[in-house]
Structures are given as structure tokens and as C-alpha cells.
Design a protein around this motif. Structure first.
Motif, PDB file in Angstrom:
ATOM      1  N   PRO A 206      22.692  33.803  43.628  1.00 40.54           N
ATOM      2  CA  PRO A 206      24.058  33.573  43.324  1.00 40.54           C
ATOM      3  C   PRO A 206      24.329  33.560  41.812  1.00 40.54           C
ATOM      4  O   PRO A 206      23.321  33.225  41.128  1.00 40.54           O
ATOM      5  CB  PRO A 206      24.207  32.323  43.727  1.00 40.54           C
ATOM      6  N   PHE A 207      25.467  33.575  41.264  1.00 36.69           N
ATOM      7  CA  PHE A 207      25.894  33.595  39.988  1.00 36.69           C
ATOM      8  C   PHE A 207      27.270  33.019  39.698  1.00 36.69           C
ATOM      9  O   PHE A 207      28.104  33.267  40.695  1.00 36.69           O
ATOM     10  CB  PHE A 207      25.595  34.974  39.202  1.00 36.69           C
ATOM     11  N   THR A 208      27.653  32.684  38.360  1.00 41.47           N
ATOM     12  CA  THR A 208      28.911  32.228  38.299  1.00 41.47           C
ATOM     13  C   THR A 208      29.513  33.639  37.636  1.00 41.47           C
ATOM     14  O   THR A 208      29.207  34.357  36.834  1.00 41.47           O
ATOM     15  CB  THR A 208      28.826  31.201  37.172  1.00 41.47           C
ATOM     16  N   TYR A 209      30.843  33.761  38.266  1.00 41.45           N
ATOM     17  CA  TYR A 209      31.586  34.900  38.060  1.00 41.45           C
ATOM     18  C   TYR A 209      32.705  34.414  37.005  1.00 41.45           C
ATOM     19  O   TYR A 209      33.529  33.572  37.488  1.00 41.45           O
ATOM     20  CB  TYR A 209      32.057  35.560  39.173  1.00 41.45           C
ATOM     21  N   VAL A 210      32.896  35.214  35.828  1.00 38.79           N
ATOM     22  CA  VAL A 210      33.733  34.889  35.029  1.00 38.79           C
ATOM     23  C   VAL A 210      34.438  35.899  34.395  1.00 38.79           C
ATOM     24  O   VAL A 210      33.981  36.937  34.210  1.00 38.79           O
ATOM     25  CB  VAL A 210      33.507  33.787  33.712  1.00 38.79           C
ATOM     26  N   ARG A 211      36.022  35.887  34.574  1.00 37.76           N
ATOM     27  CA  ARG A 211      36.494  37.109  34.079  1.00 37.76           C
ATOM     28  C   ARG A 211      37.487  36.749  33.004  1.00 37.76           C
ATOM     29  O   ARG A 211      38.774  36.529  33.370  1.00 37.76           O
ATOM     30  CB  ARG A 211      37.217  37.937  35.070  1.00 37.76           C
ATOM     31  N   PRO A 212      37.052  36.759  31.753  1.00 35.33           N
ATOM     32  CA  PRO A 212      37.928  36.232  30.479  1.00 35.33           C
ATOM     33  C   PRO A 212      39.186  37.172  30.186  1.00 35.33           C
ATOM     34  O   PRO A 212      38.868  38.516  30.529  1.00 35.33           O
ATOM     35  CB  PRO A 212      37.141  36.172  29.555  1.00 35.33           C
ATOM     36  N   PRO A 213      40.213  36.856  29.927  1.00 35.96           N
ATOM     37  CA  PRO A 213      41.321  37.621  29.685  1.00 35.96           C
ATOM     38  C   PRO A 213      41.286  38.515  28.482  1.00 35.96           C
ATOM     39  O   PRO A 213      42.064  39.572  28.151  1.00 35.96           O
ATOM     40  CB  PRO A 213      42.520  36.712  29.476  1.00 35.96           C
TER      41      PRO A 213
ATOM     42  N   LEU B  55      29.284  41.934  32.130  1.00 40.95           N
ATOM     43  CA  LEU B  55      29.353  43.137  33.421  1.00 40.95           C
ATOM     44  C   LEU B  55      30.351  44.249  33.099  1.00 40.95           C
ATOM     45  O   LEU B  55      31.530  44.047  32.897  1.00 40.95           O
ATOM     46  CB  LEU B  55      29.755  42.429  34.624  1.00 40.95           C
ATOM     47  N   GLY B  56      29.707  45.512  32.813  1.00 42.95           N
ATOM     48  CA  GLY B  56      30.575  46.659  32.650  1.00 42.95           C
ATOM     49  C   GLY B  56      31.043  47.327  33.973  1.00 42.95           C
ATOM     50  O   GLY B  56      31.521  46.599  34.832  1.00 42.95           O
TER      51      GLY B  56
ATOM     52  N   GLU C 212      28.713  30.102  25.840  1.00 42.83           N
ATOM     53  CA  GLU C 212      28.559  28.793  26.556  1.00 42.83           C
ATOM     54  C   GLU C 212      27.532  28.753  27.825  1.00 42.83           C
ATOM     55  O   GLU C 212      27.426  27.886  28.207  1.00 42.83           O
ATOM     56  CB  GLU C 212      29.959  28.388  27.269  1.00 42.83           C
ATOM     57  N   ARG C 213      27.098  29.767  28.020  1.00 46.34           N
ATOM     58  CA  ARG C 213      26.302  29.991  29.405  1.00 46.34           C
ATOM     59  C   ARG C 213      24.975  30.583  29.152  1.00 46.34           C
ATOM     60  O   ARG C 213      24.962  31.889  29.046  1.00 46.34           O
ATOM     61  CB  ARG C 213      27.030  30.662  30.512  1.00 46.34           C
TER      62      ARG C 213
ATOM     63  N   ASP D 238      32.691  38.988  33.227  1.00 48.08           N
ATOM     64  CA  ASP D 238      33.160  40.679  33.654  1.00 48.08           C
ATOM     65  C   ASP D 238      34.057  41.104  32.516  1.00 48.08           C
ATOM     66  O   ASP D 238      35.180  40.594  32.328  1.00 48.08           O
ATOM     67  CB  ASP D 238      33.961  40.487  34.966  1.00 48.08           C
TER      68      ASP D 238
END
Ligand SMILES: Cc1cc2nc3c(=O)[nH]c(=O)nc-3n(C[C@H](O)[C@H](O)[C@H](O)COP(=O)(O)OP(=O)(O)OC[C@H]3O[C@@H](n4cnc5c(N)ncnc54)[C@H](O)[C@@H]3O)c2cc1C
Ligand code: FES
Ligand code: FES
Lengths: 204, 330
Positions: free
Chosen positions: B3-10, B28-29, B21-22, B50
Motif C-alpha cells: 500500500p502507498f499514500t496517493y497524492v495528486r497535487p494541483p 509518478l510519471g 513532507e513524506r 502523481d
């Protein structure tokens, strides 16, 4: 059932195994779907396991065989190496969205006519890939097989080496390559280069 | 897959903060390498940032004739770009020689540069691999190493860097623009990847939180006559055994400018400076090409299964230069 966390852009959420942590919108074959999924889910598994669209096949699950090829906004991709969350909001076309049993797409007819398959496992990927490939060709994209003088010209002839190079991302364990190339050549000639501007138009 | 934390910043700034921070987070490309390696439990990021949708996906001409290529430009788009085809054909050819139509539509420029080795032991958890797990040894050296490096390797790792695009970019003196929360820096591509030394687990000089935002190509007259030659086990959809990115300019029968880089032979895209030195000012012809290729490969060391690469690389260099100068050589 567990609560489905609403998926917020930029929010950080730590998923646990089995949690449904992302909710995304997939537009598949013209139908919008809101799907809750674990972010580890590939686009391929989301299509097959969650939307029940099993026409797209899983061969290698490593990007190497092309069985899982679908179109994203008209461009061919391998769905096994795509995380579904990356395709949030995108238009996906799978083999189920191409033609109907009564009215097959011209490329599907050509695959039947030229024996472009034997067991059929690679076929949905071959057809989606060929549609994307023909759109690339219509847009004037050269390939590694394009002679340099031709690359500069207005239109690249879809020769046998061109078809084989452009379709090299799709393997066929049954070795139906000759029939596949014949079908693609025939369908491309029948629709002509003045056909639809992108693959999704050709599809719909 | 873990499992991983998924983040999609704007945007870019939010992406830089998110990764800072992590600990253990990765960008992720297109995912074509990272997702594959996560599934094989070789890469174990705690979080994925992402960046696939960030607006770093444009190609712009720079004043003076250079090119700025956003890090998220897809490999397929870059390959067909009219300016690339006209001024830096070696780059277009290298891209089209890599992977498949589908993978090129997903693969990004940044991800392509940072893709990991295809050495079999790297993904084989039953084998020793210092790149995957430092301190476990290199099972390729006494095992299957037909694909291994002949230049720049060492006792700790003989893996090659698999990118075709990077070989062309290194030959073209491209520079990467890199950003993190600490600021920005520019790294010549020839210095981005590193040799294994005692720490083969580190492929590049980048820190974990640094984002490649763009790659810049300087204007280059010599690049107009350039080509990529890839030798592989099958005609398409295979990694290089040996590849050559070459550009050459001949004035009055003499080599007035030349750029050469090699792929498939080293842990990094290999700029062939020694060959360039031998060729510059020499008569443009078979004899000089051979001397240059021999000089570059002189320090090469083969293992039992990959010694063939040394002669193959020499011949590929000569053939690439011959192809570019046909009609104008002495
Ligand atoms: C079947 C197959 C065949 C292939 N054949 C070839 C071939 O012949 N030649 C060839 O050259 N390649 C080949 N490839 C490799 C392919 O080119 C790479 O997988 C692709 O370029 C990676 O790009 P990506 O955007 O998908 O990267 P990702 O998988 O998303 O990322 C790769 C790495 O780069 C990091 N990263 C991505 N973008 C950035 C950025 N902007 N800044 C900092 N870090 C970043 C990620 O954190 C990750 O560590 C092949 C791949 C497959 C699956
Ligand atoms: S299953 Fe995706 S390429 Fe093989
Ligand atoms: S028809 Fe059987 S794999 Fe192609």
C-alpha cells in the motif's frame, strides 16, 4: 460496506489494504462511471474486475505484450501499467466500445476476413492498438521503419515494414501476424487517410 | 503491491512540498517503469506524488534556437515534434527506437531518464543485487550477464542503463532543470547518471525530493546531421545491446564537429569524448572512424558472455558515422 472516502485533489490519505480510498470518474465507451478503488488498482483491473468489461485481456501484466491495450482519449496505452487513479476523468475506449455484434467495426470485419487471430486472446488488444496506430499514422507520425526522406514528405505509405514496426507492441502467441497485418492494411485502405481525425472518432 | 499514500497535487510547488513532507515518497510519471517495479516489490514507495497531469508537458523553442522540453512531455509527442525532427533528428530516432507505440504514449521525458536497469537480477529476489539491496553482491558477474556493461562498471554492479532517449540527449549536450523545496539547479545530462562505484543503488545525482521539470537542448549546428543506431536481439520492441547516438559535421573533408554517445554498454548513457577527441580535425573517413571507435572502447572490459559488445560497439560507431557522411567522406 465500508465508507467510500471521497477523493479530494491534493488530499493525503493513507490507505490500508482492502480499503476503498479513491473515487474516480472513468468515462468508458461513452458511459460515465464513478468507481471507488484502492489506488493500487491498475486501469486494466478496474475495467475487468470493477466494471466487468472483460474484453480487455491481461497477458504479461508488464507492458510487454499489448493484450491490455485500450484507448485513452483516442491514444493507445497499455492498461496494465496504468494506475486507474491516473486516468480520472479521461475517456477510455475498450473493445466493447468498438462496433457491435450486428454491426462490427470495419477493422473487426477485416480481422475475421483475413484470419487475424487463432485463439483470440490478443485480438482485443490488437484491434485497439491498430485503431490508435492508424490515427497516429493519419496524423503524420513517422516510425522507426520510416525512411528518412519519407518522414519529411506529406504522407508515409503504410507498407508492411511500417505496419509491423508500428504494431510491435502487440504480441500474438498464435503467430497470426500475417493475417493481422493483412487486416490492418485492408481496413486502412478501405477507410482511407481522409478518415476520422482521431481514433475515438473512428471508433464511435 | 504494497500500500502507498496517493497524492495528486494541483501544481509543481504543491508537488515539491508533498514529496518533501513524506519520507520514502516518489514522483509518478506515466508509471510504466515505477508501477512495474512496485508490482515486483523492487520499488517500495511509501507515497506516490502523481505528477502525470501537471502542466509540464509543452515543448518550446528558446530564443537562439534551442528547445525546452517539459518533463511530462510524452515520448511519442517529442518523437514527432517538427523541430526535433528537423534540428535534432537523433532524438526523434532514439525515441522511436524505444519501447512500443503504447508505452511511448504513456512514458514521460522525466520518467524515461530515471527508469531503472533491466538487469535480470535487479528484479529477482532470490538473487544478490547490490542495486536492489546493497550488500547482497552482484549475481550477474558470475551468472547471466550477456546484457551487462563493458565500460564504467565495477565489482559491485555491472548493470546497464536502458534508456535510448537519454543516449541522444547526452550526445546533444542537453541540460536538466531540477527543482525541490530547497531551490533549483541545472544538471548537464552527462552528469545526471552516475557510475556504480561502491553505491550502485544510486543511479543518479538527484536527491529523493528533486523534480526534473524540463530538459533543455542547446542550439547545435552539428545535430542537423545526426542519427541513432540501435543494435538489438530483434528488430523492434527490445532494449539495446549496443546503441550509438552520433552527430557529425564535415568541412572540406575534415571533421569539424562531432558528438557521440553510446547506450547499452555502460551503467550510464556514455558520452564518447575520447572518440570525439580523435575525430575532431581528422579526415572524415573509415580510417578515422575506426581509430575513434577503438580509442573509446580501449578501456572496455568484458565478462565471458558480453565481450562481444566491445567489437559490436566499435562497429556500430563506425557504421553510424559512415551512414551520416556517405557522399561527403574522403
Ligand atoms: C515493455 C517495455 C519495453 C520498453 N522498452 C524500452 C526501450 O526499448 N528503450 C527505452 O529507452 N525504454 C524502454 N522502456 C522503458 C520506458 O521508456 C520507461 O518505462 C519510461 O520511459 C518511463 O517513463 P514513465 O513516465 O512511465 O516513468 P515512471 O515509471 O512514472 O517513473 C520512472 C521513475 O522516474 C521518476 N520520475 C518520473 N518523472 C520524474 C520527474 N519529472 N522528476 C523526478 N523523478 C521522476 C519516478 O519516481 C520513477 O522513479 C520499455 C518499457 C516497457 C514497459
Ligand atoms: S498485459 Fe498489459 S502489456 Fe501485457
Ligand atoms: S490469436 Fe492467439 S494470441 Fe493472438
Amino acid at each position: 460496506m465500508r465508507t467510500v472516502f471521497s477523493y479530494l485533489r491534493g488530499r493525503i490519505h493513507t490507505p490500508q489494504i482492502g480499503d476503498l480510498v479513491a473515487v474516480i470518474d472513468l468515462h468508458v465507451n461513452g458511459t460515465p462511471h464513478r468507481v471507488g478503488l484502492d489506488p493500487r488498482t491498475s486501469l486494466l483491473d478496474a475495467l475487468r474486475e470493477q466494471l466487468g468489461l472483460t474484453g480487455t485481456k491481461k497477458g504479461c501484466n508488464q507492458g510487454a505484450c499489448g493484450a491490455c491495450t485500450v484507448l485513452a482519449d483516442g491514444e493507445r496505452i497499455v492498461a496494465c501499467l496504468a494506475l486507474a487513479v491516473q486516468y480520472d476523468g479521461r475517456r477510455i475506449t475498450t473493445i466493447e466500445g468498438i462496433g457491435t455484434p450486428e454491426e462490427p467495426h470495419p477493422l473487426q470485419r477485416a480481422f475475421v476476413r483475413f484470419d487475424g487471430f487463432q485463439c483470440g486472446y490478443c485480438t482485443s488488444g490488437q484491434i485497439c492498438s491498430a485503431l490508435g496506430m492508424l490515427a497516429e499514422h493519419r496524423a503524420g507520425a513517422p516510425s522507426a521503419a520510416t525512411p528518412r526522406h519519407a518522414a519529411a514528405g506529406p504522407r508515409i505509405a503504410l507498407s508492411d515494414p511500417e505496419i509491423k514496426e508500428r504494431m510491435s507492441g502487440n504480441l500474438c502467441r498464435c503467430g497470426a501476424y500475417e493475417g493481422i497485418a493483412d487486416a490492418i492494411r485492408d481496413a486502412a485502405a478501405a477507410t482511407g487517410t481522409a478518415g476520422a481525425a482521431d481514433a475515438s472518432e473512428a471508433v464511435l | 503491491m504494497r500500500p502507498f499514500t496517493y497524492v495528486r497535487p494541483p501544481d509543481v510547488d504543491a508537488s515539491l512540498r508533498a514529496i518533501a513532507e513524506r519520507p520514502g515518497a516518489r514522483f509518478l510519471g506515466g508509471g510504466t517503469n515505477l508501477v512495474d517495479l512496485m508490482r515486483q516489490d523492487v520499488e517500495r514507495p511509501a507515497a506516490l506524488i502523481d505528477i502525470f497531469g501537471l502542466p509540464l508537458d509543452t515543448v518550446e523553442e528558446l530564443p537562439g534556437g534551442g528547445l525546452r522540453i517539459g518533463a511530462l512531455v510524452r515520448n511519442s509527442r517529442l518523437a514527432v515534434h517538427p523541430l526535433v525532427r528537423e534540428r535534432w533528428p537523433v532524438l526523434s530516432q532514439a525515441l522511436l527506437a524505444g519501447a512500443s507505440g503504447q508505452v511511448r504514449n504513456m512514458a514521460t521525458v522525466g520518467g524515461n531518464l530515471l527508469q531503472r536497469t533491466r538487469c535480470l537480477y535487479f528484479t529477482d529476489h532470490t538473487a544478490g543485487c547490490n542495486k536492489r539491496e546493497p550488500g547482497t553482491g552482484c549475481d550477474a558477474i558470475g551468472g547471466f550477464h550477456r546484457n551487462a556493461a563493458v565500460l564504467g562498471a565495477g565489482e559491485h554492479c555491472v548493470a546497464t542503463h536502458p534508456s535510448d532517449m537519454a543516449v541522444a540527449l547526452v550526445a546533444l549536450d542537453a541540460v536538466a532543470d531540477v527543482r525541490s523545496v530547497r531551490g533549483s539547479r541545472r544538471i548537464p545530462l552527462a552528469e545526471l547518471h552516475r557510475l556504480p562505484g561502491e553505491t550502485p543503488q544510486r543511479d543518479t545525482v538527484l536527491a529523493a525530493d528533486e523534480l526534473i521539470t524540463a530538459v533543455e537542448l542547446p542550439p547545435s549546428a552539428v545535430a542537423a546531421a545526426s542519427a541513432y543506431r540501435k543494435v538489438r536481439d530483434r528488430a523492434s520492441f527490445a532494449f539495446a545491446l549496443v546503441s550509438v547516438a552520433a552527430a557529425i559535421e564535415v568541412t572540406d573533408g575534415v571533421v569539424s564537429g562531432v558528438r557521440i554517445a553510446l547506450g547499452g554498454v555502460a551503467p550510464k548513457p556514455w558520452r564518447a569524448r575520447e572518440a570525439e577527441r580523435v575525430l575532431t580535425g581528422a579526415p572524415a573517413g573509415e580510417e578515422s572512424f575506426r581509430a575513434a571507435a577503438a580509442a573509446e572502447l580501449a578501456p572496455a572490459v568484458g565478462l565471458p558472455q558480453n565481450t562481444f559488445k566491445i567489437e559490436l560497439a566499435r562497429r556500430a560507431v563506425v557504421a553510424a558515422l559512415r551512414g551520416l557522411t556517405e557522399g561527403s567522406t574522403a
